[in-house]
Design a protein around this motif. Structure first.
Motif, mmCIF file in Angstrom:
data_model
loop_
_atom_site.group_PDB
_atom_site.id
_atom_site.type_symbol
_atom_site.label_atom_id
_atom_site.label_comp_id
_atom_site.label_asym_id
_atom_site.label_seq_id
_atom_site.Cartn_x
_atom_site.Cartn_y
_atom_site.Cartn_z
ATOM 1 N N ARG A 5 2.712 -19.489 -7.886
ATOM 2 C CA ARG A 5 1.546 -19.694 -7.022
ATOM 3 C C ARG A 5 1.344 -18.440 -6.187
ATOM 4 N N ALA A 6 0.088 -18.105 -5.963
ATOM 5 C CA ALA A 6 -0.262 -16.967 -5.116
ATOM 6 C C ALA A 6 -1.400 -17.380 -4.197
ATOM 7 N N PHE A 7 -1.377 -16.860 -2.978
ATOM 8 C CA PHE A 7 -2.406 -17.191 -2.013
ATOM 9 C C PHE A 7 -2.467 -16.118 -0.941
ATOM 10 N N ILE A 8 -3.560 -16.147 -0.208
ATOM 11 C CA ILE A 8 -3.771 -15.223 0.906
ATOM 12 C C ILE A 8 -3.745 -16.006 2.210
ATOM 13 N N MET A 9 -3.174 -15.384 3.228
ATOM 14 C CA MET A 9 -3.240 -15.878 4.607
ATOM 15 C C MET A 9 -3.734 -14.694 5.438
ATOM 16 N N ARG A 10 -3.991 -14.890 6.708
ATOM 17 C CA ARG A 10 -4.506 -13.793 7.518
ATOM 18 C C ARG A 10 -3.861 -13.807 8.907
ATOM 19 N N ASP A 41 12.144 -16.941 -5.362
ATOM 20 C CA ASP A 41 11.443 -15.674 -5.609
ATOM 21 C C ASP A 41 10.120 -15.659 -4.841
ATOM 22 N N TYR A 42 10.208 -15.736 -3.509
ATOM 23 C CA TYR A 42 9.057 -15.842 -2.620
ATOM 24 C C TYR A 42 8.899 -14.525 -1.878
ATOM 25 N N SER A 43 7.742 -13.915 -1.992
ATOM 26 C CA SER A 43 7.448 -12.663 -1.286
ATOM 27 C C SER A 43 6.105 -12.769 -0.595
ATOM 28 N N ILE A 44 5.997 -12.083 0.548
ATOM 29 C CA ILE A 44 4.736 -11.970 1.264
ATOM 30 C C ILE A 44 4.486 -10.474 1.478
ATOM 31 N N PHE A 45 3.285 -10.037 1.106
ATOM 32 C CA PHE A 45 2.894 -8.644 1.253
ATOM 33 C C PHE A 45 1.755 -8.566 2.265
ATOM 34 N N LEU A 46 1.647 -7.429 2.955
ATOM 35 C CA LEU A 46 0.641 -7.257 3.994
ATOM 36 C C LEU A 46 -0.280 -6.094 3.670
ATOM 37 N N ASP A 47 -1.584 -6.324 3.780
ATOM 38 C CA ASP A 47 -2.576 -5.254 3.790
ATOM 39 C C ASP A 47 -2.912 -5.019 5.259
ATOM 40 N N GLU A 48 -2.352 -3.965 5.830
ATOM 41 C CA GLU A 48 -2.509 -3.739 7.271
ATOM 42 C C GLU A 48 -3.952 -3.463 7.670
ATOM 43 N N PHE A 54 -0.592 -11.451 1.410
ATOM 44 C CA PHE A 54 -0.625 -11.911 0.029
ATOM 45 C C PHE A 54 0.737 -12.495 -0.286
ATOM 46 N N ALA A 55 0.773 -13.783 -0.578
ATOM 47 C CA ALA A 55 2.036 -14.474 -0.854
ATOM 48 C C ALA A 55 2.091 -14.873 -2.315
ATOM 49 N N VAL A 56 3.254 -14.714 -2.898
ATOM 50 C CA VAL A 56 3.483 -15.165 -4.270
ATOM 51 C C VAL A 56 4.862 -15.804 -4.311
ATOM 52 N N LEU A 57 4.932 -16.954 -4.940
ATOM 53 C CA LEU A 57 6.204 -17.663 -5.023
ATOM 54 C C LEU A 57 6.320 -18.360 -6.361
ATOM 55 N N LYS A 58 7.546 -18.652 -6.709
ATOM 56 C CA LYS A 58 7.806 -19.402 -7.935
ATOM 57 C C LYS A 58 8.402 -20.746 -7.562
ATOM 58 N N LEU A 59 8.013 -21.759 -8.330
ATOM 59 C CA LEU A 59 8.464 -23.131 -8.101
ATOM 60 C C LEU A 59 9.278 -23.604 -9.298
ATOM 61 N N ARG A 60 10.419 -24.173 -9.022
ATOM 62 C CA ARG A 60 11.252 -24.727 -10.086
ATOM 63 C C ARG A 60 10.629 -26.043 -10.582
ATOM 64 N N PRO A 61 10.887 -26.405 -11.828
ATOM 65 C CA PRO A 61 10.413 -27.710 -12.321
ATOM 66 C C PRO A 61 10.945 -28.837 -11.419
ATOM 67 N N PRO A 97 -6.110 -19.965 -1.986
ATOM 68 C CA PRO A 97 -5.392 -19.856 -3.256
ATOM 69 C C PRO A 97 -6.023 -18.797 -4.156
ATOM 70 N N LEU A 98 -5.192 -18.173 -4.952
ATOM 71 C CA LEU A 98 -5.641 -17.171 -5.904
ATOM 72 C C LEU A 98 -5.351 -17.642 -7.318
#
Length: 105
Positions: A5-10, A41-48, A54-61, A97-98
């Motif tokens: 899953r990927a999504f944006i926050m502000r 495997d959860y990361s959050i990236f920032l566009d300053e 920008f967040a992207v994470l993986k979910l286990r079954p 959501p993206l």
């Protein structure tokens, strides 16, 4: 197989350093809750320039992330982070959501 899953926050202006600091010192009980719910495997990236996160994470079954909004630890984290970012009523971060349009393995 994991679900991605990927999504944006502000962020609100002036809060980049504090946002980074709080994530550098993430509460151990929150990190454990996220792992137990099936997030990995959860990361959050920032566009300053735009303050978009920008967040992207993986979910286990069999993940249980749908229950997170009701968990007291999650609620406390959202309350603590609310002054720093755009939020919904109840302090849940606003998420956009993206959809994946390309993937290379």
């Amino acid at each position: 197989m994991s679900e991605t899953r990927a999504f944006i926050m502000r962020l609100k202006p002036g809060n980049v350093d504090e946002y980074k600091r709080r994530h550098d010192d993430i509460w151990p009980e929150l990190a454990e809750l996220l792992r137990q719910s099936g997030i990995h495997d959860y990361s959050i990236f920032l566009d300053e320039a735009s303050l978009q996160l920008f967040a992207v994470l993986k979910l286990r079954p069999g993940h249980t992330v749908a229950a997170l909004p009701e968990h007291p630890v999650m609620r406390r984290w959202w309350d603590a982070m609310a002054p720093l970012m755009e939020v919904e009523p109840g302090n849940r971060p606003k998420e956009w959501p993206l959809n994946r349009v390309f993937h290379l393995e």
